[in-house]
Design a protein around this motif. Structure first.
Motif, PDB file in Angstrom:
ATOM      1  N   ARG A  36       0.836  -1.207   0.000  1.00 39.46           N
ATOM      2  CA  ARG A  36       0.000   0.000   0.000  1.00 39.46           C
ATOM      3  C   ARG A  36       0.871   1.257   0.000  1.00 39.46           C
ATOM      4  NH1 ARG A  36      -5.537  -0.637   2.357  1.00 39.46           N
ATOM      5  NH2 ARG A  36      -6.027  -2.830   2.145  1.00 39.46           N
ATOM      6  N   ARG A  91       7.995  -7.047  -5.678  1.00 39.58           N
ATOM      7  CA  ARG A  91       8.014  -8.085  -4.640  1.00 39.58           C
ATOM      8  C   ARG A  91       9.444  -8.374  -4.197  1.00 39.58           C
ATOM      9  NH1 ARG A  91       2.944  -9.597  -4.268  1.00 39.58           N
ATOM     10  NH2 ARG A  91       3.536 -10.860  -2.495  1.00 39.58           N
ATOM     11  N   ARG A 113      -0.109 -12.303   1.826  1.00 39.22           N
ATOM     12  CA  ARG A 113      -0.641 -13.236   0.826  1.00 39.22           C
ATOM     13  C   ARG A 113       0.314 -14.390   0.554  1.00 39.22           C
ATOM     14  NH1 ARG A 113      -3.564  -9.648   1.506  1.00 39.22           N
ATOM     15  NH2 ARG A 113      -5.279  -8.798   0.277  1.00 39.22           N
ATOM     16  N   ASP A 114       1.617 -14.135   0.743  1.00 38.00           N
ATOM     17  CA  ASP A 114       2.646 -15.107   0.342  1.00 38.00           C
ATOM     18  C   ASP A 114       3.643 -15.366   1.470  1.00 38.00           C
ATOM     19  OD1 ASP A 114       3.757 -12.584   0.424  1.00 38.00           O
ATOM     20  OD2 ASP A 114       5.136 -12.965  -1.239  1.00 38.00           O
ATOM     21  N   ARG A 163     -10.502  -8.113  -6.229  1.00 37.27           N
ATOM     22  CA  ARG A 163      -9.201  -8.222  -5.575  1.00 37.27           C
ATOM     23  C   ARG A 163      -8.778  -9.695  -5.427  1.00 37.27           C
ATOM     24  NH1 ARG A 163      -6.574  -5.801  -1.094  1.00 37.27           N
ATOM     25  NH2 ARG A 163      -8.263  -4.668  -0.129  1.00 37.27           N
ATOM     26  N   ASP A 167      -5.404 -11.185  -6.983  1.00 37.67           N
ATOM     27  CA  ASP A 167      -4.383 -11.713  -6.067  1.00 37.67           C
ATOM     28  C   ASP A 167      -4.164 -13.221  -6.259  1.00 37.67           C
ATOM     29  OD1 ASP A 167      -4.304  -9.135  -5.123  1.00 37.67           O
ATOM     30  OD2 ASP A 167      -5.276  -9.557  -3.204  1.00 37.67           O
ATOM     31  N   ARG A 170      -2.441 -13.952 -10.306  1.00 44.53           N
ATOM     32  CA  ARG A 170      -1.214 -13.354 -10.828  1.00 44.53           C
ATOM     33  C   ARG A 170      -0.140 -14.445 -10.946  1.00 44.53           C
ATOM     34  NH1 ARG A 170      -0.418 -10.042  -5.258  1.00 44.53           N
ATOM     35  NH2 ARG A 170       0.567 -11.705  -4.072  1.00 44.53           N
TER      36      ARG A 170
HETATM   37  O1   DC Z   1      -3.735  -7.241   2.960  1.00 43.98           O
HETATM   38  P1   DC Z   1      -4.040  -5.965   2.224  1.00 43.98           P
HETATM   39  O2   DC Z   1      -5.467  -5.852   1.787  1.00 43.98           O
HETATM   40  O3   DC Z   1      -3.583  -4.740   2.980  1.00 43.98           O
HETATM   41  O4   DC Z   1      -3.124  -6.013   0.895  1.00 43.98           O
HETATM   42  C1   DC Z   1      -3.231  -5.073  -0.138  1.00 43.98           C
HETATM   43  C2   DC Z   1      -2.735  -5.694  -1.445  1.00 43.98           C
HETATM   44  O5   DC Z   1      -1.318  -5.914  -1.358  1.00 43.98           O
HETATM   45  C3   DC Z   1      -3.345  -7.055  -1.763  1.00 43.98           C
HETATM   46  O6   DC Z   1      -4.507  -6.932  -2.561  1.00 43.98           O
HETATM   47  C4   DC Z   1      -2.228  -7.778  -2.482  1.00 43.98           C
HETATM   48  C5   DC Z   1      -0.970  -7.133  -1.974  1.00 43.98           C
HETATM   49  N1   DC Z   1      -0.218  -7.971  -1.032  1.00 43.98           N
HETATM   50  C6   DC Z   1       0.619  -8.929  -1.567  1.00 43.98           C
HETATM   51  O7   DC Z   1       0.657  -9.089  -2.785  1.00 43.98           O
HETATM   52  N2   DC Z   1       1.404  -9.681  -0.746  1.00 43.98           N
HETATM   53  C7   DC Z   1       1.362  -9.530   0.586  1.00 43.98           C
HETATM   54  N3   DC Z   1       2.163 -10.280   1.352  1.00 43.98           N
HETATM   55  C8   DC Z   1       0.492  -8.571   1.160  1.00 43.98           C
HETATM   56  C9   DC Z   1      -0.306  -7.807   0.321  1.00 43.98           C
END
Ligand code: DC
Length: 207
Positions: A36, A91, A113-114, A163, A167, A170
């Motif tokens: 963000r 990333r 997410r990862d 979203r 997510d 990708r």
């Molecule tokens: O968890 P969040 O909604 O604050 O995350 C915002 C975006 O950031 C989410 O849509 C994908 C990305 N994100 C990511 O790719 N890998 C992460 N470890 C955390 C977030």
């Protein structure tokens, strides 16, 4: 001890991560804030989110000490973060900081997410927190109404679905549970029950 918590948008993983960290006296990192914050740099510069080079540069030069800005938490920034987080160089640039953060004593909780799949594949505890899109939209809607603001449930649900789609599909570090992650479906669980279930798992590992 490293606790990795992954899950889709508005699944409650942030609330759970924060609570676990507080309870255990561990450090906590909401990794979504990093993406963000990168998105915020581009929006502030009025640079298109499709500019991969600018996004990578913003990630490499990110000031990670300024992640407590309320503006980062809004829906606009979440959507923008979802776009720029699909770029591999972005990333890569954020990886070292996250790994370094995870190696704190006595422990660290990271949510994103990862985390269980890429950032901390050797985490001691891996949780995948999820709930149906409708339930996540219902909670997000209620949260906004409770703040005295207005919001449309259907719009929130559409945002959440978009979203999830981005997510999960990708090519780089897509959202998916690690093979050794425990899935916690919170559709029927309140925050307290989710916390207790997660804590039981952590305590079992600590024994
Ligand atoms: O968890 P969040 O909604 O604050 O995350 C915002 C975006 O950031 C989410 O849509 C994908 C990305 N994100 C990511 O790719 N890998 C992460 N470890 C955390 C977030």
């Amino acid at each position: 001890m490293i606790i990795a918590i992954d899950g889709p948008a508005a699944s409650g993983k942030g609330t759970l991560g924060k609570r676990l960290a507080q309870h255990l006296g561990y450090a906590h990192l909401d990794t979504g804030l990093l993406y963000r914050a990168v998105a915020r740099v581009l929006l502030d510069q009025e640079t298109a989110l499709t500019d991969r080079d600018a996004a990578a540069h913003a990630a490499r030069t990110l000031d990670v000490t300024h992640l407590d800005d309320a503006r980062l938490r809004g829906a606009e920034m979440g959507e923008a973060a979802s776009v720029i987080s699909a770029y591999q160089p972005v990333r890569d640039a954020l990886l070292a900081f996250q790994r370094q953060f995870s190696r704190q004593e006595p422990g660290a909780v990271l949510d994103g997410r990862d985390i269980g799949t890429v950032v901390c594949p050797d985490a001691d505890v891996k949780l995948f927190v999820t709930a149906t899109p409708e339930e996540r939209a219902r909670r997000r809607h209620l949260e906004i109404l409770n703040r005295g603001e207005t919001a449309d449930y259907e719009t929130i649900l559409a945002d959440i679905r978009r979203r999830d789609e981005r997510d999960m599909n990708r090519s780089t570090a897509p959202l998916r549970p690690a093979e050794d992650a425990l899935t916690l479906d919170t559709t029927q669980l309140n925050a307290e029950a989710a916390f207790r279930a997660a804590l039981d798992l952590v305590e079992a590992k600590r024994r």
